[in-house]
Structures are given as C-alpha cells and as structure tokens.
Design an enzyme around this catalytic site. Structure first.
Site, mmCIF file in Angstrom:
data_model
loop_
_atom_site.group_PDB
_atom_site.id
_atom_site.type_symbol
_atom_site.label_atom_id
_atom_site.label_comp_id
_atom_site.label_asym_id
_atom_site.label_seq_id
_atom_site.Cartn_x
_atom_site.Cartn_y
_atom_site.Cartn_z
ATOM 1 N N ASP A 74 0.855 -1.187 0.000
ATOM 2 C CA ASP A 74 0.000 0.000 0.000
ATOM 3 C C ASP A 74 0.892 1.238 0.000
ATOM 4 O O ASP A 74 1.486 1.583 1.013
ATOM 5 C CB ASP A 74 -0.897 -0.022 1.249
ATOM 6 N N ASP A 75 1.007 1.861 -1.164
ATOM 7 C CA ASP A 75 1.852 3.063 -1.309
ATOM 8 C C ASP A 75 3.338 2.754 -1.122
ATOM 9 O O ASP A 75 4.028 3.409 -0.344
ATOM 10 C CB ASP A 75 1.445 4.150 -0.303
ATOM 11 N N CYS A 109 -5.190 4.764 -4.436
ATOM 12 C CA CYS A 109 -5.531 3.401 -4.013
ATOM 13 C C CYS A 109 -6.761 2.821 -4.696
ATOM 14 O O CYS A 109 -6.697 1.749 -5.296
ATOM 15 C CB CYS A 109 -5.723 3.367 -2.497
#
Length: 446
Positions: free
Chosen positions: A36-37, A76
C-alpha cells in the site's frame, strides 16, 4: 508377449501421470499480495541498497521481475479496481480516489468463481459496489484454512503497509544518515526521518509477505501456486502518489510459478495493471471475457516473448480527493523512452492532502527551507505549479527533472505522443476537464 504387455503398461502409467500433472497445472492457485503506497524502487531487488526486503528479494530470485510495470492511476481505489477488473479507470468509472466502478462491472472474483475457484480477500478493500467485488472475506486467522483447502483458490492479500502513518516496524534499525536521497526530494533532517519510518514499514510489509509465503509452502501448495507481489503506486511523497510521474505510476511487480516461470529472470516488457487479469486467466486456462482494456502478457511470463505494450497510460484527478484542487486533470503516456504529460488545467495550483494537512512534518519543512534554499524552492514550486505540457527523456532523466517540451529536436515525439494520448482518451470516453467536473467535490475540498 509378457514383455510387450509390461512395456505397454509402463507407457500407460507414464502417460497417465503426465496427463494428471498437466491437469493439475491447468488449475493453479493464485496468490496476489499488494503493498500500500510503496514506491517501486524501494526494494532490494529493484536496486535500493538501504531498505531491507529479504522476502521480496527471495521471491524475485525464484521468479520473474518486471522492470516496466505500471498502474494507470497513482491512488488506491482506482489502482485496485483497474487491477481487479482489467478496465482503465475512466471507463470503469473509478477514476477519482474513494470511488466505485459502474454498476454491473465484473471483476476477477466473478471469472474465477465461475471457473470453480474460491476467491478470498484478506486486508484492505477500497472498492465498490460490493456486487462488483464479491470476495469471500478471509481474516488473518483463517489464512491457513483458506490456503489449505482442496479446491483451487485465488487469494488477494492486501496489506495496509507502507501507507501512512508509518508507525509499523523497527525504525531504529535504520540510520537516516546513510540514506541516498533521490533528486525529486529535498534533503533535510525531516525528510530523512520520514524515510526512516517509511523504510521500517516496508520491512514490516516484507515480513507479512514472508509469513504468507511460508503458509503456502507449509500447505504443500508452492509448486501449484502462481504467487504475485506488487507495490501498488508510489509512496506519499511529492512527485509520487497522486501524480502521473514515474515515481507514482511505475510499480514493482514479481511473479513466481515454480517449474513454469524460469527463476531469476527479469523483463523490460511494458505491462499495466489492466493486463494482469487477462494474463492470469490465460495462465489458468480460463476464458477471458471480451470488453477488457488489458491484454494478456502470458507469453512474456512463459519466456516466449520479450515485449508487450508499446505505450502505457496515466490518468489523475484531484477533484473528489481530500484537499484536492477544484479541478486538476492530468493525463500521461509513455513509450519505452519518453514520457509525455498534459496538465489540463495548469493555470490553477495543484493541491492534495500532502500539501494541506497530512500530519507529516517534512512538507512543512520543505516550505520553511524554500525561503533560503534554491533547491527546496524549485521542488515546492514545481510540485504546485506545472506547465501545460511536460516531456521527459527517461533514458537520460529517469526522475523527470528536465522538461523537454517545446525544445528543438523534441517536437516530433511530442506530436506523436500527444496524438496517441488523445486517441486513447477518446476511446476511453475521457473528456478531460469535462470528465473531471462530473465528480462530486470532496466535502473538505478547498
């Protein structure tokens, strides 16, 4: 005669075993783990000599590492929904952050369930509506049971790391003074401290990957499982997440399938997230539906082909995101060497939560130092105020520091890429600023 019968029997057994083995290979399990990121370069296998990612690196040594993989949107919800549907963000409807695909849109869940797979999700969701993504929820405590089942399965493990607030992992294991600061960042104590916490959380994500891989191995499923790791979009630093720059759209992507994918390979084939679904469907011998934007790169995976896309695309909208600009549509295209970006409302300032209240101190420190330091000033101004057109030679300028748009010698490639980008936008039903204004503004937007 007895000898002939024995030979025939042996051949029959051998043929049967080969057939059974091929049958098993025709229905592999699939495990996809998503960070995530995480900026794509922030893993050892991609050349970062500081961040500790032993499990990602081991996976790359056992499989195929893609050096030119991309998401079309560095946020996202749009990233995950294009990955799961095989359809680009504007066309599937999920192009702003915190958005949903159009009603009736199908995802990998439908195609794999129809083929007899159990399809589960452990971790972050960030998609909608529910009927488009009818995953079975798999809590962490139920992972062993899900992976150990007799029927074929598709598991998405969606981590929350290394997304802000960067409070997982052991930051003390990193010395911020040892960091090499990339040219798109301003080097000061606050930036190094932020990287220290961010790197620690990447290492904690790497731990998750290793634990998941061990569950697969302990269940005896490693040989029969296509295992994918991908970094999602770039981290929440300037010129990464929420942009169409390479740091935002370029992703880490590794695939392993023992006995099928040659271990330790790398490829420069350009692939996008919309290509992943049709690729997995082909590898699993499941019919691919019509109407997807992506196309299978299974031949690249199997070592039968070295190239895939000639062009890859990017789209970003600030409208509808937290503290986003009223309208700042960005569209991009790149080939194997050049990157072209159109800022469709460049007269206004670019804004997002990073600039207005993300809770981190490093951006404020950049603003503070911009009053006395020319590099800090240049980076801040370049992030907030952008020209209508940007062109970068990624061969000589991989961090996109020198805009070549309008310079002699680059007009032909600018016209070519602009033409391809306009054609793609038309095909996607993307009207740029007009499309962006169809998005409801976020309640905190200024």
């Amino acid at each position: 005669m007895k000898i002939e019968r024995c030979i025939k029997y042996v051949l029959f057994v051998f043929t049967t075993l080969v057939f059974l083995q091929e049958s098993l290979r025709a229905a592999p399990n699939v495990v996809m783990i998503i960070a995530d990121d995480q900026t794509w370069t922030d893993a050892g296998c991609y050349g970062n000599q500081i961040v500790k990612t032993p499990n990602i690196d081991l996976l790359a040594s056992e499989g195929l590492r893609f050096d030119r993989a991309f998401t079309a949107t560095a946020m996202c919800a749009p990233t995950r929904q294009q990955l799961y549907t095989g359809i680009f963000p504007v066309r599937n409807g999920a192009f702003p952050n915190h958005s949903k695909v159009k009603s009736g849109t199908k995802s990998l869940v439908h195609y794999y369930q129809e083929a007899g797979y159990s399809v589960g999700l452990c971790g972050k969701r960030h998609f909608g509506p529910p009927e488009s993504f009818p995953f079975e929820t798999v809590p962490p405590a139920k992972l062993q049971a899900f992976i150990g089942q007799d029927s074929p399965f598709f598991l998405v493990y969606a981590s929350n790391s290394p997304h802000l607030p960067w409070n997982e992992g052991d930051a003390a294991s990193y010395d911020p003074q040892s960091f090499k600061i990339p040219p798109y960042m301003y080097d000061n104590a606050e930036t190094r401290a932020a990287l220290q916490n961010y790197y620690a959380e990447i290492t904690d994500f790497d731990r998750e990957l290793g634990e998941l891989d061990k569950i697969i191995a302990d269940a005896g499923k490693k040989q029969d499982t296509i295992f994918l790791y991908t970094s999602e979009q770039g981290a929440q630093f300037p010129f990464g997440k929420w942009t169409c720059y390479e740091v935002g759209l370029h992703v880490g992507f590794v695939m392993r399938w023992p006995g099928v994918i040659e271990a330790g390979r790398t490829t420069d084939a350009m692939v996008q997230y919309v290509d992943v679904l049709p690729t997995l469907l082909e590898l699993c011998e499941i019919d691919c539906p019509t109407g997807l934007d992506g196309s299978s790169f299974a031949q690249v995976v199997l070592g039968e082909k070295e190239t895939h896309n000639d062009l890859v695309y990017g789209v970003h909208t600030t409208r509808g995101i937290i503290n986003g600009s009223q309208s700042y549509p960005i569209r991009s295209i790149r080939d194997t060497r050049y990157k072209y970006i159109r800022n469709l409302n460049h007269q206004t300032d670019f804004s997002n939560v990073l600039i207005k209240g993300d809770g981190s101190s490093y951006w404020k420190s950049w603003l503070r130092d911009a009053s006395t330091d020319d590099k800090a000033k240049r980076l801040v101004e370049r992030y907030i105020k952008r020209p209508a057109v940007e062109l970068y030679d990624l061969l000589h300028d991989p961090f996109e520091q020198h805009n070549l748009a309008g310079k002699p010698g680059y007009r032909k490639i600018t016209r070519q890429l602009d033409g391809h980008l306009r054609k793609w936008m038309h095909q996607q039903g993307d009207l740029g600023h007009e499309t962006e204004m169809t998005v409801k503004p976020h309640r905190t937007m200024q």
